[in-house]
Design a protein around this motif. Structure first.
Motif, PDB file in Angstrom:
ATOM      1  N   ASP A 152     -54.427  26.806  73.513  1.00  0.00           N
ATOM      2  CA  ASP A 152     -54.518  27.182  75.062  1.00  0.00           C
ATOM      3  C   ASP A 152     -53.431  28.018  75.416  1.00  0.00           C
ATOM      4  N   PRO A 153     -53.052  29.147  75.536  1.00  0.00           N
ATOM      5  CA  PRO A 153     -52.166  29.991  75.805  1.00  0.00           C
ATOM      6  C   PRO A 153     -51.519  29.559  77.215  1.00  0.00           C
ATOM      7  N   LYS A 154     -52.480  29.379  78.193  1.00  0.00           N
ATOM      8  CA  LYS A 154     -52.016  28.866  79.424  1.00  0.00           C
ATOM      9  C   LYS A 154     -51.030  27.433  79.473  1.00  0.00           C
ATOM     10  N   TRP A 155     -51.749  26.500  78.670  1.00  0.00           N
ATOM     11  CA  TRP A 155     -51.162  25.299  78.425  1.00  0.00           C
ATOM     12  C   TRP A 155     -49.793  25.328  77.861  1.00  0.00           C
ATOM     13  N   VAL A 156     -49.745  26.012  76.417  1.00  0.00           N
ATOM     14  CA  VAL A 156     -48.769  26.296  75.873  1.00  0.00           C
ATOM     15  C   VAL A 156     -47.500  26.895  76.630  1.00  0.00           C
ATOM     16  N   ALA A 157     -47.927  28.009  77.349  1.00  0.00           N
ATOM     17  CA  ALA A 157     -46.739  28.618  78.078  1.00  0.00           C
ATOM     18  C   ALA A 157     -46.326  27.681  79.340  1.00  0.00           C
ATOM     19  N   ALA A 158     -47.000  26.882  79.948  1.00  0.00           N
ATOM     20  CA  ALA A 158     -46.455  26.083  80.772  1.00  0.00           C
ATOM     21  C   ALA A 158     -45.540  24.870  80.246  1.00  0.00           C
ATOM     22  N   ARG A 159     -45.936  24.633  78.971  1.00  0.00           N
ATOM     23  CA  ARG A 159     -45.046  23.505  78.376  1.00  0.00           C
ATOM     24  C   ARG A 159     -43.758  24.140  77.984  1.00  0.00           C
ATOM     25  N   LEU A 177     -38.501  30.621  71.643  1.00  0.00           N
ATOM     26  CA  LEU A 177     -39.932  30.445  70.876  1.00  0.00           C
ATOM     27  C   LEU A 177     -40.033  31.090  69.487  1.00  0.00           C
ATOM     28  N   VAL A 178     -40.470  30.177  68.476  1.00  0.00           N
ATOM     29  CA  VAL A 178     -40.652  31.176  67.304  1.00  0.00           C
ATOM     30  C   VAL A 178     -42.219  31.299  66.962  1.00  0.00           C
ATOM     31  N   PHE A 179     -42.185  32.035  65.935  1.00  0.00           N
ATOM     32  CA  PHE A 179     -43.735  32.260  65.478  1.00  0.00           C
ATOM     33  C   PHE A 179     -43.707  32.222  63.920  1.00  0.00           C
ATOM     34  N   VAL A 180     -44.698  31.448  63.406  1.00  0.00           N
ATOM     35  CA  VAL A 180     -44.748  31.305  61.800  1.00  0.00           C
ATOM     36  C   VAL A 180     -46.217  31.491  61.457  1.00  0.00           C
ATOM     37  N   LYS A 181     -46.266  32.377  60.454  1.00  0.00           N
ATOM     38  CA  LYS A 181     -47.749  32.765  59.932  1.00  0.00           C
ATOM     39  C   LYS A 181     -48.529  31.408  59.793  1.00  0.00           C
ATOM     40  N   TYR A 182     -47.942  30.318  59.081  1.00  0.00           N
ATOM     41  CA  TYR A 182     -48.648  29.012  58.749  1.00  0.00           C
ATOM     42  C   TYR A 182     -49.031  28.129  60.065  1.00  0.00           C
ATOM     43  N   PHE A 183     -48.440  28.682  61.302  1.00  0.00           N
ATOM     44  CA  PHE A 183     -48.797  27.689  62.535  1.00  0.00           C
ATOM     45  C   PHE A 183     -49.801  28.685  63.138  1.00  0.00           C
ATOM     46  N   PRO A 184     -50.565  28.008  64.283  1.00  0.00           N
ATOM     47  CA  PRO A 184     -51.569  28.755  64.887  1.00  0.00           C
ATOM     48  C   PRO A 184     -50.972  29.864  65.862  1.00  0.00           C
ATOM     49  N   LEU A 185     -49.556  29.773  66.234  1.00  0.00           N
ATOM     50  CA  LEU A 185     -49.039  30.826  66.830  1.00  0.00           C
ATOM     51  C   LEU A 185     -48.335  31.746  65.723  1.00  0.00           C
ATOM     52  N   LYS A 186     -48.999  32.893  65.618  1.00  0.00           N
ATOM     53  CA  LYS A 186     -48.404  33.489  64.238  1.00  0.00           C
ATOM     54  C   LYS A 186     -47.602  34.650  64.196  1.00  0.00           C
ATOM     55  N   THR A 187     -47.695  35.576  65.425  1.00  0.00           N
ATOM     56  CA  THR A 187     -47.230  36.866  65.464  1.00  0.00           C
ATOM     57  C   THR A 187     -46.185  36.915  66.427  1.00  0.00           C
ATOM     58  N   ALA A 191     -46.045  35.380  70.383  1.00  0.00           N
ATOM     59  CA  ALA A 191     -44.908  34.685  70.945  1.00  0.00           C
ATOM     60  C   ALA A 191     -44.490  35.325  72.399  1.00  0.00           C
ATOM     61  N   MET A 192     -44.566  36.751  72.370  1.00  0.00           N
ATOM     62  CA  MET A 192     -43.826  37.354  73.540  1.00  0.00           C
ATOM     63  C   MET A 192     -44.920  36.908  74.543  1.00  0.00           C
ATOM     64  N   ALA A 193     -46.203  36.995  74.329  1.00  0.00           N
ATOM     65  CA  ALA A 193     -47.278  36.595  75.284  1.00  0.00           C
ATOM     66  C   ALA A 193     -47.018  35.315  76.056  1.00  0.00           C
ATOM     67  N   ILE A 194     -46.597  34.301  75.175  1.00  0.00           N
ATOM     68  CA  ILE A 194     -46.402  33.002  75.562  1.00  0.00           C
ATOM     69  C   ILE A 194     -44.879  33.071  76.473  1.00  0.00           C
ATOM     70  N   ALA A 195     -44.307  33.731  76.066  1.00  0.00           N
ATOM     71  CA  ALA A 195     -42.888  33.755  76.823  1.00  0.00           C
ATOM     72  C   ALA A 195     -42.939  34.544  78.110  1.00  0.00           C
ATOM     73  N   LEU A 196     -43.794  35.425  78.184  1.00  0.00           N
ATOM     74  CA  LEU A 196     -43.991  36.336  79.210  1.00  0.00           C
ATOM     75  C   LEU A 196     -44.792  35.328  80.332  1.00  0.00           C
ATOM     76  N   ASP A 197     -45.773  34.485  80.018  1.00  0.00           N
ATOM     77  CA  ASP A 197     -46.668  33.670  80.752  1.00  0.00           C
ATOM     78  C   ASP A 197     -45.980  32.441  81.174  1.00  0.00           C
ATOM     79  N   ALA A 198     -44.696  32.074  80.224  1.00  0.00           N
ATOM     80  CA  ALA A 198     -43.918  31.126  81.027  1.00  0.00           C
ATOM     81  C   ALA A 198     -43.416  31.256  82.236  1.00  0.00           C
ATOM     82  N   ASN A 199     -43.175  32.571  82.780  1.00  0.00           N
ATOM     83  CA  ASN A 199     -42.711  33.100  84.139  1.00  0.00           C
ATOM     84  C   ASN A 199     -41.631  32.566  84.035  1.00  0.00           C
ATOM     85  N   HIS A 200     -40.573  32.474  83.207  1.00  0.00           N
ATOM     86  CA  HIS A 200     -39.111  32.057  83.498  1.00  0.00           C
ATOM     87  C   HIS A 200     -38.202  33.042  83.192  1.00  0.00           C
TER      88      HIS A 200
END
Length: 312
Positions: A152-159, A177-187, A191-200
């Motif tokens: 859930d991108p919104k949840w991950v960004a908030a956490r 924040l890192v990204f790894v092909k073998y994890f759900p957050l891969k690219t 990662a940039m989308a989560i970082a932006l939506d963290a709004n910090h």
């Protein structure tokens, strides 16, 4: 001042203003590293020499090879303390050897998919932050290995925002924040989308050339983002074979020994204003069988060779 002197002074001032200046008023010349070869400090990720007997030996190898920085793993810090070591003292030793710690890997399981799991994870998260702070690290890597699939991108960004605040306020760390092909957050894009939506304003990402490649996120998006959004840049090359969908971390090779467009990547990093560490990260078991000092030496030499070729 007479009229002749006034006119001469005015002409001189006009000439200065009209001439192209390399630096704006009040700015400082760019800092260079590695005897002027690199615009970035070069860091050794300790995974590159993983079989070394201790974290202190890895520090010694990095310093002897001539790196500017070293990037340890949380398990190494934990082991060091368990064996009676003091991380604050080790941090001082690292500094005395002319190195610094730009990042520690990392905050595992720090972004789970439920409130209960997140609260349960905080004890380990805080301990890892404490160890990173004790050794004098600037950043700590936030690893999305348990975000859920799909996440859930919104949840991950908030956490992630919570992690940023905790790291900064309680440990004087920057959480990236890192990204790894073998994890759900891969690219990098995810990662940039989560970082932006963290709004910090403290949100940061850590790109990795290898995972940019094997996740098939690619490299051409780099010019779209600011270098200021990155905490550190993990660096390695990938071989021509096996096929991209069969590549694992163990296949990483020295920069310049593979097929990745590392020269262009470095040119893009310079153009977007990235000014932090390039960190050599290899997990190659063939290298681990070799003399680890030579592995570190070769890694630095080949990294600098790519930097020279990039002309940055």
């Amino acid at each position: 001042m007479n009229r002749r002197q006034f006119i001469a002074a005015g002409a001189a001032s006009s000439a200065v203003l009209a001439s192209p200046l390399k630096f704006e008023a009040g700015s400082q010349p760019e800092k260079r590293y590695q005897n002027g070869v690199s615009p970035w400090p070069i860091c050794l990720d300790t995974a590159t020499i993983r079989p070394a007997s201790s974290l202190r030996e890895k520090v010694t190898i990095a310093a002897k090879a001539g790196y500017d920085a070293i990037e340890p793993w949380d398990s190494e810090l934990e082991k060091f303390e368990a064996e009676g070591g003091n991380l604050k003292d080790l941090g001082k030793e690292i500094k005395d050897l002319g190195l610094f710690v730009p990042s520690v890997i990392g905050l595992w399981n720090a972004l789970p998919p439920t409130k209960e799991l997140f609260e349960d994870s905080l004890k380990d998260t805080r301990n890892r932050m404490r160890m990173a702070a004790d050794i004098g690290s600037q950043h700590i890597q936030t690893i999305p290995n348990t975000v859920g699939d799909p996440y859930d991108p919104k949840w991950v960004a908030a956490r992630y925002r919570d992690i940023i605040e905790m790291a900064k306020n309680d440990y004087n760390l920057e959480a990236a924040l890192v990204f790894v092909k073998y994890f759900p957050l891969k690219t990098l894009g995810q990662a940039m989308a989560i970082a932006l939506d963290a709004n910090h304003r403290g949100a940061l990402v850590i790109p990795d050339t290898y995972h940019m490649y094997i996740s098939e996120g690619g490299f051409d998006g780099l010019p779209l983002i600011s270098g200021k959004s990155m905490a550190i840049f993990q660096f390695s090359d990938a071989p021509a074979s096996p096929a991209i969908d069969q590549l694992e971390d163990k296949h990483r090779v020295y920069p310049g020994d593979g097929v990745l467009p590392l020269v262009k990547v470095l040119q893009d990093l310079k153009a977007i204003g990235f000014d932090k560490c390039i960190s050599l990260e290899l997990y190659n078991p063939e290298y681990w069988k070799q003399d680890l000092q030579q592995v570190a030496n070769t890694g630095l030499r080949k990294t600098l060779s790519v930097i020279r070729e990039a002309g940055v």
